[in-house]
Design a protein around this motif. Structure first.
Motif, PDB file in Angstrom:
ATOM      1  N   CYS A  38     -40.796  18.545  17.122  1.00 49.53           N
ATOM      2  CA  CYS A  38     -39.432  18.875  16.708  1.00 49.53           C
ATOM      3  C   CYS A  38     -38.663  19.356  17.940  1.00 49.53           C
ATOM      4  N   HIS A  39     -37.350  19.151  17.940  1.00 52.43           N
ATOM      5  CA  HIS A  39     -36.539  19.618  19.072  1.00 52.43           C
ATOM      6  C   HIS A  39     -36.628  21.142  19.215  1.00 52.43           C
ATOM      7  N   THR A  40     -36.937  21.825  18.120  1.00 49.18           N
ATOM      8  CA  THR A  40     -37.141  23.279  18.172  1.00 49.18           C
ATOM      9  C   THR A  40     -38.257  23.639  19.146  1.00 49.18           C
ATOM     10  N   ASP A  41     -39.293  22.813  19.212  1.00 48.78           N
ATOM     11  CA  ASP A  41     -40.414  23.090  20.124  1.00 48.78           C
ATOM     12  C   ASP A  41     -39.934  23.045  21.578  1.00 48.78           C
ATOM     13  N   LEU A  42     -38.993  22.153  21.838  1.00 47.97           N
ATOM     14  CA  LEU A  42     -38.422  22.061  23.186  1.00 47.97           C
ATOM     15  C   LEU A  42     -37.559  23.303  23.470  1.00 47.97           C
ATOM     16  N   HIS A  43     -36.759  23.718  22.469  1.00 44.18           N
ATOM     17  CA  HIS A  43     -35.995  24.977  22.624  1.00 44.18           C
ATOM     18  C   HIS A  43     -36.967  26.130  22.899  1.00 44.18           C
ATOM     19  N   ALA A  44     -38.099  26.149  22.196  1.00 40.08           N
ATOM     20  CA  ALA A  44     -39.087  27.228  22.374  1.00 40.08           C
ATOM     21  C   ALA A  44     -39.633  27.215  23.799  1.00 40.08           C
ATOM     22  N   GLY A 174     -31.335  11.906  14.866  1.00 40.03           N
ATOM     23  CA  GLY A 174     -32.604  12.052  15.586  1.00 40.03           C
ATOM     24  C   GLY A 174     -33.727  12.266  14.587  1.00 40.03           C
ATOM     25  N   GLY A 175     -34.668  13.138  14.968  1.00 41.52           N
ATOM     26  CA  GLY A 175     -35.791  13.429  14.089  1.00 41.52           C
ATOM     27  C   GLY A 175     -35.334  13.948  12.733  1.00 41.52           C
ATOM     28  N   LEU A 176     -34.423  14.902  12.727  1.00 42.97           N
ATOM     29  CA  LEU A 176     -33.925  15.435  11.454  1.00 42.97           C
ATOM     30  C   LEU A 176     -32.979  14.449  10.774  1.00 42.97           C
ATOM     31  N   GLY A 177     -32.045  13.914  11.560  1.00 40.41           N
ATOM     32  CA  GLY A 177     -30.982  13.093  10.979  1.00 40.41           C
ATOM     33  C   GLY A 177     -31.472  11.827  10.292  1.00 40.41           C
ATOM     34  N   VAL A 194     -23.468   9.562  12.119  1.00 34.88           N
ATOM     35  CA  VAL A 194     -22.770   9.651  13.407  1.00 34.88           C
ATOM     36  C   VAL A 194     -23.781   9.978  14.501  1.00 34.88           C
ATOM     37  N   ASP A 195     -23.787   9.190  15.554  1.00 33.31           N
ATOM     38  CA  ASP A 195     -24.611   9.505  16.723  1.00 33.31           C
ATOM     39  C   ASP A 195     -23.882   8.950  17.944  1.00 33.31           C
ATOM     40  N   ILE A 196     -24.467   9.152  19.117  1.00 38.26           N
ATOM     41  CA  ILE A 196     -23.824   8.657  20.332  1.00 38.26           C
ATOM     42  C   ILE A 196     -24.647   7.539  20.972  1.00 38.26           C
ATOM     43  N   ILE A 285     -31.591  27.284   7.100  1.00 41.25           N
ATOM     44  CA  ILE A 285     -32.826  27.362   7.882  1.00 41.25           C
ATOM     45  C   ILE A 285     -34.002  26.844   7.053  1.00 41.25           C
ATOM     46  N   VAL A 286     -34.666  25.859   7.575  1.00 44.16           N
ATOM     47  CA  VAL A 286     -35.799  25.142   6.932  1.00 44.16           C
ATOM     48  C   VAL A 286     -35.684  25.121   5.407  1.00 44.16           C
ATOM     49  N   GLY A 287     -36.728  25.475   4.673  1.00 41.72           N
ATOM     50  CA  GLY A 287     -36.672  25.464   3.213  1.00 41.72           C
ATOM     51  C   GLY A 287     -37.798  26.321   2.680  1.00 41.72           C
ATOM     52  N   GLY A 330     -36.175   8.433  15.912  1.00 38.34           N
ATOM     53  CA  GLY A 330     -36.983   8.993  14.824  1.00 38.34           C
ATOM     54  C   GLY A 330     -37.779  10.159  15.379  1.00 38.34           C
ATOM     55  N   ARG A 331     -39.080  10.162  15.148  1.00 37.62           N
ATOM     56  CA  ARG A 331     -39.927  11.285  15.550  1.00 37.62           C
ATOM     57  C   ARG A 331     -41.156  10.792  16.299  1.00 37.62           C
ATOM     58  N   ILE A 332     -41.590  11.534  17.309  1.00 34.71           N
ATOM     59  CA  ILE A 332     -42.920  11.288  17.885  1.00 34.71           C
ATOM     60  C   ILE A 332     -43.883  12.277  17.253  1.00 34.71           C
TER      61      ILE A 332
HETATM   62  O1  8ID Z   1     -33.910  24.954   9.958  1.00 34.54           O
HETATM   63  C1  8ID Z   1     -33.190  24.557  10.853  1.00 34.54           C
HETATM   64  N1  8ID Z   1     -31.930  24.933  10.928  1.00 34.54           N
HETATM   65  C2  8ID Z   1     -33.741  23.603  11.865  1.00 34.54           C
HETATM   66  C3  8ID Z   1     -34.988  23.004  11.642  1.00 34.54           C
HETATM   67  C4  8ID Z   1     -35.453  22.088  12.580  1.00 34.54           C
HETATM   68  C5  8ID Z   1     -34.709  21.798  13.708  1.00 34.54           C
HETATM   69  C6  8ID Z   1     -33.028  23.299  13.026  1.00 34.54           C
HETATM   70  N2  8ID Z   1     -33.525  22.425  13.909  1.00 34.54           N
HETATM   71  C7  8ID Z   1     -32.695  22.109  15.091  1.00 34.54           C
HETATM   72  C8  8ID Z   1     -33.453  21.844  16.381  1.00 34.54           C
HETATM   73  O2  8ID Z   1     -33.841  23.062  16.996  1.00 34.54           O
HETATM   74  C9  8ID Z   1     -32.407  21.073  17.154  1.00 34.54           C
HETATM   75  O3  8ID Z   1     -31.460  21.965  17.735  1.00 34.54           O
HETATM   76  O4  8ID Z   1     -32.024  20.886  14.828  1.00 34.54           O
HETATM   77  C10 8ID Z   1     -31.702  20.256  16.061  1.00 34.54           C
HETATM   78  C11 8ID Z   1     -32.095  18.788  15.991  1.00 34.54           C
HETATM   79  O5  8ID Z   1     -33.509  18.647  15.974  1.00 34.54           O
HETATM   80  P1  8ID Z   1     -34.177  17.168  16.072  1.00 34.54           P
HETATM   81  O6  8ID Z   1     -33.638  16.296  15.037  1.00 34.54           O
HETATM   82  O7  8ID Z   1     -35.638  17.406  16.178  1.00 34.54           O
HETATM   83  O8  8ID Z   1     -33.591  16.695  17.517  1.00 34.54           O
HETATM   84  P2  8ID Z   1     -33.515  15.219  18.132  1.00 34.54           P
HETATM   85  O9  8ID Z   1     -34.571  14.343  17.540  1.00 34.54           O
HETATM   86  O10 8ID Z   1     -33.485  15.397  19.603  1.00 34.54           O
HETATM   87  O11 8ID Z   1     -32.098  14.660  17.623  1.00 34.54           O
HETATM   88  C12 8ID Z   1     -30.859  15.072  18.087  1.00 34.54           C
HETATM   89  C13 8ID Z   1     -29.859  13.956  17.840  1.00 34.54           C
HETATM   90  O12 8ID Z   1     -28.528  14.421  18.086  1.00 34.54           O
HETATM   91  C14 8ID Z   1     -27.817  13.354  18.670  1.00 34.54           C
HETATM   92  C15 8ID Z   1     -28.823  12.723  19.620  1.00 34.54           C
HETATM   93  O13 8ID Z   1     -28.432  11.414  20.012  1.00 34.54           O
HETATM   94  C16 8ID Z   1     -30.071  12.734  18.736  1.00 34.54           C
HETATM   95  O14 8ID Z   1     -30.162  11.558  17.951  1.00 34.54           O
HETATM   96  N3  8ID Z   1     -26.569  13.846  19.267  1.00 34.54           N
HETATM   97  C17 8ID Z   1     -26.339  14.602  20.371  1.00 34.54           C
HETATM   98  I1  8ID Z   1     -27.726  15.469  21.481  1.00 34.54           I
HETATM   99  N4  8ID Z   1     -25.027  14.787  20.616  1.00 34.54           N
HETATM  100  C18 8ID Z   1     -24.389  14.159  19.602  1.00 34.54           C
HETATM  101  C19 8ID Z   1     -23.016  14.014  19.287  1.00 34.54           C
HETATM  102  N5  8ID Z   1     -22.040  14.534  20.062  1.00 34.54           N
HETATM  103  C20 8ID Z   1     -25.348  13.577  18.745  1.00 34.54           C
HETATM  104  N6  8ID Z   1     -24.999  12.926  17.637  1.00 34.54           N
HETATM  105  C21 8ID Z   1     -23.670  12.828  17.377  1.00 34.54           C
HETATM  106  N7  8ID Z   1     -22.708  13.331  18.158  1.00 34.54           N
END
Ligand code: 8ID
Ligand code: ZN
Length: 336
Positions: A38-44, A174-177, A194-196, A285-287, A330-332
């Motif tokens: 998850c991207h959270t792991d990278l933030h961590a 991304g992974g969540l979306g 929406v993505d870029i 936040i999560v569920g 998607g997700r790795i």
């Molecule tokens: O419970 C929570 N709130 C929770 C749970 C899990 C994850 C929050 N998160 C947070 C993560 O910490 C992270 O900050 O959600 C965020 C997204 O996690 P992810 O889906 O695991 O990240 P990713 O796979 O890298 O996807 C990010 C997507 O955002 C797009 C990227 O292209 C990518 O597809 N993106 C970006 I960066 N800028 C954008 C923009 N301006 C954009 N899409 C649209 N417009």
């Protein structure tokens, strides 16, 4: 056991041999089969947020595996069960939030792969009452991202209070979306992705999005306003402030922005527009454990399918690099 460890923020993770955790009363030991990244792991690993993770840290909160040992007093889980170890690693069970089924708000919670060690390892231990039972007949690798990406976005859609037939925008595919949009479709919403990046939008179309917008080629706010008159709910799971601002502006009168992504920036909210348009902005936040059961059930029924690629545990540094560059569709999922 082999584990991937963050020793210092902003340094490469170390792959090292560690002791298998010893379980205590009420805990289970899980032999991890797979853990989503998850991207959270990278933030961590970067120490991005105001609340810092412990160091050294084994990240990972999408770990799935088989229970190999149960501690004294465990009655709900037995050896051989397949379980997931999520972000909500434990909660106190006593506070006003726990008592009202809002345990994700418990101030005394522990978080898997953040305040305690998580699933980037061959073994992980967890309290039996907080592990998620994985439905039968699902692939452990494919189901792993539901443990966070799935439950989080399902919950965000629920709290958006959108109704079947409403338009919903997902910012960040991304992974969540990429799972968010599938839950949204399964819940009866019309979905704008929406993505870029075009490859992410192609995936969104394949997974059922009704419309897609590349935010670098088109102004998503203008496009959404013109095409559907604004959305009832926008869910921002991107990692840039810009996406949150656009998501806010895409919401129609009386609608809701659900803030889920966690870039380390602030979101300036215009007071006048928020008041006059009756817009709700809410964090999610999560569920809860109940949300988790429901989110897993959608996947078990085939209504939501993760788009995954696998990688071995010791390639985690390359996986993080790809994530930083936005090169994951998607997700790795790490396999042990
Ligand atoms: O419970 C929570 N709130 C929770 C749970 C899990 C994850 C929050 N998160 C947070 C993560 O910490 C992270 O900050 O959600 C965020 C997204 O996690 P992810 O889906 O695991 O990240 P990713 O796979 O890298 O996807 C990010 C997507 O955002 C797009 C990227 O292209 C990518 O597809 N993106 C970006 I960066 N800028 C954008 C923009 N301006 C954009 N899409 C649209 N417009
Ligand atoms: Zn996560």
């Amino acid at each position: 056991m082999k584990a991937a460890v963050v020793n210092q923020y902003n340094q490469k993770l170390e792959i090292k041999e560690m002791e298998v955790p010893t379980i205590e009363r009420g805990e289970v030991l899980v032999k991890i089969e797979a853990c989503g990244v998850c991207h959270t792991d990278l933030h961590a690993a970067h120490g991005d947020w105001p609340v810092k993770p412990k160091l050294p840290l084994i990240p990972g909160h999408e770990g799935v595996g088989i229970v190999t040992e149960v501690g004294e007093g465990v009655t709900n889980i037995k050896v051989g069960d397949r379980v997931g170890i999520p972000w909500l690693f434990s909660a106190c069970g006593e506070c006003e939030y726990c008592l009202t089924g809002r345990e994700t708000l418990c101030p005394d919670q522990e978080n898997g792969g953040y305040s305690v060690d998580g699933g980037y390892a061959e073994y992980c231990k967890a309290p039996a009452h907080y592990v998620a039972k994985i439905p039968d007949n699902v692939d452990p690798v494919e189901i792993a991202p539901i443990l966070c990406a799935g439950v989080t976005t399902y919950k965000a859609l629920k709290v958006s209070e959108a109704k079947p037939g409403d338009w919903v925008a997902i910012y960040g595919i991304g992974g969540l979306g990429h799972v968010a949009l599938q839950y949204a479709k399964a819940m009866g919403f019309n979905v704008i992705a929406v993505d870029i990046q075009d490859d992410k939008l192609e995936l969104a179309t394949k997974l059922g999005a009704d419309k897609t917008i590349n935010g670098l080629k088109l102004d998503p706010v203008q496009a959404i306003t013109e095409e559907v008159g604004g959305v009832q709910a926008a869910i921002s799971v991107a990692v840039t402030k810009k996406a949150f601002e656009q998501a806010y502006q895409s919401v129609k009168r009386g609608g809701t922005l659900v803030v889920v992504g966690l870039p380390h920036e602030d979101l300036p909210i215009p007071i006048f527009d928020t008041v006059l348009n009756g817009v709700t902005v809410r964090g999610s936040i999560v569920g809860t454990r109940k949300d988790m059961q429901e989110a897993l059930e959608f996947a078990a029924q085939g209504k939501v399918k993760t788009n995954i690629e696998t990688a071995p545990l010791d390639s985690i540094n390359e996986v993080f690099e790809k994530m930083e560059k936005g090169q994951i569709n998607g997700r790795i999922v790490l396999t042990m």
